[in-house]
Design a protein around this motif. Sequence first.
Motif, PDB file in Angstrom:
ATOM      1  N   GLN A 128       5.728  22.502  18.959  1.00  0.00           N
ATOM      2  CA  GLN A 128       6.963  22.655  18.176  1.00  0.00           C
ATOM      3  C   GLN A 128       7.611  24.001  18.504  1.00  0.00           C
ATOM      4  OE1 GLN A 128       7.751  19.927  16.628  1.00  0.00           O
ATOM      5  NE2 GLN A 128       5.706  19.042  16.751  1.00  0.00           N
ATOM      6  N   LEU A 176      13.521  21.575  13.524  1.00  0.00           N
ATOM      7  CA  LEU A 176      12.703  22.021  12.394  1.00  0.00           C
ATOM      8  C   LEU A 176      13.601  22.610  11.306  1.00  0.00           C
ATOM      9  CD1 LEU A 176       9.769  23.734  14.356  1.00  0.00           C
ATOM     10  CD2 LEU A 176       9.855  21.401  13.478  1.00  0.00           C
ATOM     11  N   LEU A 199      12.530  25.551   8.919  1.00  0.00           N
ATOM     12  CA  LEU A 199      12.244  26.889   9.448  1.00  0.00           C
ATOM     13  C   LEU A 199      13.591  27.615   9.543  1.00  0.00           C
ATOM     14  CD1 LEU A 199      10.263  28.949  10.634  1.00  0.00           C
ATOM     15  CD2 LEU A 199      10.677  27.938  12.874  1.00  0.00           C
ATOM     16  N   SER A 202      15.164  28.973  12.777  1.00  0.00           N
ATOM     17  CA  SER A 202      15.592  27.927  13.694  1.00  0.00           C
ATOM     18  C   SER A 202      16.898  27.305  13.201  1.00  0.00           C
ATOM     19  CB  SER A 202      14.488  26.873  13.805  1.00  0.00           C
ATOM     20  OG  SER A 202      14.965  25.720  14.426  1.00  0.00           O
ATOM     21  N   ASP A 223       7.597  22.043   9.986  1.00  0.00           N
ATOM     22  CA  ASP A 223       8.617  23.095   9.823  1.00  0.00           C
ATOM     23  C   ASP A 223       8.358  23.885   8.539  1.00  0.00           C
ATOM     24  OD1 ASP A 223       9.293  20.847   8.371  1.00  0.00           O
ATOM     25  OD2 ASP A 223      11.455  20.989   8.757  1.00  0.00           O
TER      26      ASP A 223
END
Length: 464
Positions: free
Chosen positions: A42, A52, A55, A58, A452
């Motif tokens: 990932q 994700l 997160l 991200s 995530d």
Amino acid sequence: MRQIGQDVSELIQRGLDSNIKVAVTGLSRAGKTAFITSLLNQIQYLSTHHHLPFLAASQEQRIIGTKRIPQRNLMVSRFDYEQAIAALQSDPPDWPAPTRDVSETRVAIKYRPEKRTKRLLGKSLTLHIDLIDYPGEWLLDLPLLEMSFEQWSTQQTQQLSGTRKEMATAWMAASQSLNLNDEADEQLLAGIASEFTDYLHRCKAAGLHWVQPGRFVLPGELAGAPVLQFFPCLQPEGNVSRRSLTRRATTNYEVLKARYEEYQSKVVQGFYREYFSTFDRQVVLVDCLSPLNAGHDSFLDMQHALVQLLQSFKYGRSGLLSRLFSPKIDKVLFAATKADHVTPDQHAHLLHLLNQMVQPVWQNVSYENVAMECMTLASVQATRAGYIATPEGKMHAIQGTTLGGESVTLFPGEVPEKLPSPGFWQSHRFDFTEFRPCAVESGQPLPQIRLDAVLEYLIGDKLR
Ligand SMILES: Nc1nc2c(ncn2[C@@H]2O[C@H](COP(=O)(O)OP(=O)(O)OP(=O)(O)O)[C@@H](O)[C@H]2O)c(=O)[nH]1
Ligand SMILES: [Mg+2]
């Protein structure tokens, strides 16, 4: 002047680049290797795929790039990501092989900081993450540090009932030939120790988790060493002659006791000192579903092993771990793995069940300012969720391919919300079939559930 300014800025930036060491723990087959493999996978796709959403770094498109870099500890094996990913991407896809020893890997994430203080000092920073994989069995040895050889022998003897006693028949018979007060007979002791080791292997093969000492079934580099050639005395301590202390020759009993003590100080303490004192964060993976499938005894055994494993998390100042090793762990994540084995409507139950299981340690840890969280996840999805039509209406179901290659759609059963009582298995049936991992398209991250949220919990604050 400009050059000096640049140098200073570079120095500060390097100082700001941070490291985080994450231990991935769990009992045997809990899903540690699949978890680390998927986490690395990932992370690899972080800057190119915005897959994700939980997160934050991200989601906010602050990840510049990621790469795997050489690990720092050169004395530990490298985590074999390539082999694990090759298995998952093969046709048909397969699971990575079981782990036998400690291994380590390091990954770097370059990101744009969000915090003003960090931004003033550089446009981009790097977070280094060390991930450590080791057999969960080794953690079960911590309680040995507080037990004398006599106490340990008594505890092990008390455990010998039901199926355990049946599996111990050969070892118990071999122990009969031992006179504890005789002059030490290395060969005889090695023979009985080998029967004891076979017994532990049988316990493990039967799906029992409470297998101690952990190195006997997963010796790593200690395979064949005399420090693994001892066993609990099945005879009461009264059988040990006091005279032995004044005799010159060493007795069988003294050798067993000395080896046990060597195991305590060199192997168990050594392991905790080396690893536990250096972790920043810890993930404990728990497979609640396999023991639910296997029945009441298996479930109880797993719970017992988990409680023992959780002894390792008594970070409190009065806890054994703190007294010996002063760990610096500030976050612990307990995760119920393989959530794709059950239908999505059962995930909340799975979470409750996990919560109940880790309850004994929860208060102790949170009191000491160690943050804790429980989650459910699937490192590598092996099923797809959907519905099936039944005479009663639409029902949740999962669809996957069994290890034998058969495509099936089923409702695997309800996960109990609370720790189940023995009667529970009479009224409920589980069918948590093992599936092949889902096929992955090339250039795409592995399919997963909630990794995530896991990453946000474990490293999100370091990417701010
Ligand atoms: N469906 C599903 N199965 C999983 C998942 N993760 C692991 N498994 C299953 O669990 C098995 C054990 O996973 P591993 O990752 O090897 O477990 P481990 O904790 O590393 O095991 P040891 O190294 O033997 O201690 C795999 O072979 C799979 O069958 C998952 O996310 N979903
Ligand atoms: Mg493994």
